[in-house]
Write an enzyme that holds these catalytic residues in place. Structure first.
Site, short mmCIF file in Angstrom:
data_model
loop_
_atom_site.label_atom_id
_atom_site.label_comp_id
_atom_site.label_asym_id
_atom_site.label_seq_id
_atom_site.Cartn_x
_atom_site.Cartn_y
_atom_site.Cartn_z
N ARG A 23 0.81 -1.22 0.00
CA ARG A 23 0.00 0.00 0.00
C ARG A 23 0.84 1.27 0.00
O ARG A 23 0.37 2.34 -0.35
CB ARG A 23 -0.91 0.04 1.23
CG ARG A 23 -1.86 -1.13 1.32
CD ARG A 23 -2.50 -1.18 2.69
NE ARG A 23 -1.44 -1.47 3.68
CZ ARG A 23 -1.63 -1.42 4.99
NH1 ARG A 23 -2.80 -1.10 5.49
NH2 ARG A 23 -0.64 -1.71 5.82
N GLN A 46 4.03 24.60 19.60
CA GLN A 46 3.59 25.31 18.40
C GLN A 46 4.13 24.58 17.18
O GLN A 46 5.23 24.04 17.21
CB GLN A 46 4.13 26.74 18.44
CG GLN A 46 3.73 27.63 17.30
CD GLN A 46 4.22 29.06 17.54
OE1 GLN A 46 3.91 29.67 18.53
NE2 GLN A 46 5.00 29.57 16.62
N ASN A 48 4.63 25.09 12.85
CA ASN A 48 4.63 26.07 11.77
C ASN A 48 4.89 25.38 10.44
O ASN A 48 5.56 24.35 10.39
CB ASN A 48 5.75 27.11 11.99
CG ASN A 48 5.62 27.81 13.32
OD1 ASN A 48 4.54 28.12 13.78
ND2 ASN A 48 6.75 28.07 13.95
N ARG A 59 15.98 31.38 3.76
CA ARG A 59 15.37 31.96 4.97
C ARG A 59 16.35 31.78 6.12
O ARG A 59 16.83 30.69 6.37
CB ARG A 59 14.05 31.27 5.28
CG ARG A 59 12.98 31.50 4.23
CD ARG A 59 11.68 30.81 4.64
NE ARG A 59 10.65 30.94 3.64
CZ ARG A 59 9.64 31.82 3.70
NH1 ARG A 59 9.55 32.65 4.72
NH2 ARG A 59 8.74 31.85 2.74
N HIS A 62 17.75 32.50 11.78
CA HIS A 62 16.84 33.01 12.80
C HIS A 62 17.03 32.30 14.13
O HIS A 62 17.40 31.13 14.17
CB HIS A 62 15.39 32.79 12.35
CG HIS A 62 15.06 33.41 11.04
ND1 HIS A 62 14.24 32.80 10.13
CD2 HIS A 62 15.44 34.59 10.47
CE1 HIS A 62 14.11 33.58 9.05
NE2 HIS A 62 14.85 34.66 9.24
N LYS A 72 13.71 23.29 18.07
CA LYS A 72 12.96 23.06 16.83
C LYS A 72 13.17 21.63 16.35
O LYS A 72 14.26 21.08 16.48
CB LYS A 72 13.44 24.00 15.71
CG LYS A 72 13.23 25.46 15.98
CD LYS A 72 13.78 26.31 14.84
CE LYS A 72 13.62 27.79 15.15
NZ LYS A 72 14.20 28.63 14.08
N TYR A 132 7.69 22.66 11.01
CA TYR A 132 8.45 22.86 12.24
C TYR A 132 7.59 22.51 13.44
O TYR A 132 6.45 22.95 13.53
CB TYR A 132 8.78 24.33 12.46
CG TYR A 132 9.61 25.05 11.48
CD1 TYR A 132 10.91 25.42 11.81
CD2 TYR A 132 9.12 25.45 10.24
CE1 TYR A 132 11.68 26.15 10.94
CE2 TYR A 132 9.88 26.17 9.36
CZ TYR A 132 11.17 26.52 9.72
OH TYR A 132 11.93 27.24 8.84
N LYS A 169 14.17 41.72 5.24
CA LYS A 169 14.50 41.56 6.66
C LYS A 169 15.75 40.71 6.84
O LYS A 169 16.67 41.08 7.56
CB LYS A 169 13.31 40.94 7.40
CG LYS A 169 13.51 40.80 8.89
CD LYS A 169 12.24 40.25 9.54
CE LYS A 169 12.40 40.13 11.03
NZ LYS A 169 11.19 39.62 11.67
N ASP A 170 15.80 39.56 6.15
CA ASP A 170 16.96 38.67 6.26
C ASP A 170 18.22 39.30 5.65
O ASP A 170 19.32 39.12 6.17
CB ASP A 170 16.68 37.32 5.61
CG ASP A 170 15.75 36.44 6.45
OD1 ASP A 170 15.40 36.83 7.57
OD2 ASP A 170 15.36 35.37 5.95
#
Length: 178
Positions: A23, A46, A48, A59, A62, A72, A132, A169-170
């Protein structure tokens, strides 16, 4: 799940164990007891999703400062990424070292990133999605970033035939300062 510590203290590459039959396959991507047995953070608060339209999207890097430092657990659920972490814990034996690995929908690998690390990725294919699990809620006041090409780290990112796609921003983050 198979846990292998990376070259950075406290971070782990996690390979899912696929149970395959006619399957398709089944795999467990999270188990509180298995993470606890490894001595890893096992309380995620949380989740994401990052969707990226084009190959070459970068990206990061951070992180969040104390008291909102984040653990994470990162997995690429569609497409592929080159995932990078940098140890920014001043008392760590791997301080200012980086580690990079390809995560993809095909290889079923995840990266466990402990508190005190900066994180970023570059997409290796169009229409990439990254999932995440976070050990801390996002708090904009404590969110920080480091320039993706900071010469103090010398991260070797994948080459791009075209320009990388990076947010303003980055692009405007400063070099790392302890």
């Amino acid at each position: 799940m198979h846990f292998t510590e990376t070259t950075l203290a406290g971070s782990y590459l996690i390979e899912l164990q696929l149970l395959t039959d006619s399957r398709g396959h089944f795999a467990r991507s999270w188990c509180h007891e298995e993470f606890e047995a490894q001595g890893l953070e096992n309380s995620f608060v949380q989740c994401n999703i990052s969707y990226n339209k084009k190959k070459g999207t970068l990206r990061g890097l951070h992180y969040q400062e104390f008291p909102y430092e984040e653990t994470k657990l990162v997995r690429c659920t569609k497409g592929s990424i080159y995932d990078v972490i940098v140890d920014i814990r001043p008392n760590s034996p791997t301080y200012k070292k980086w580690f990079g690995i390809e995560l993809s929908e095909i290889n079923y690998k995840m990266l466990y990133i402990p508190k005190g690390f900066a994180h970023g990725f570059q997409t290796l294919s169009d229409d990439t999605e990254v999932f995440y699990q976070m050990g801390q809620v996002y708090n904009e006041e404590y969110a920080r970033g480091i320039k993706w090409d900071d010469p103090d780290f010398n991260i070797v990112w994948p080459k791009e035939e075209n320009d990388r796609i990076i947010s303003e921003k980055d692009l405007n983050y400063d070099r790392y300062k302890q």
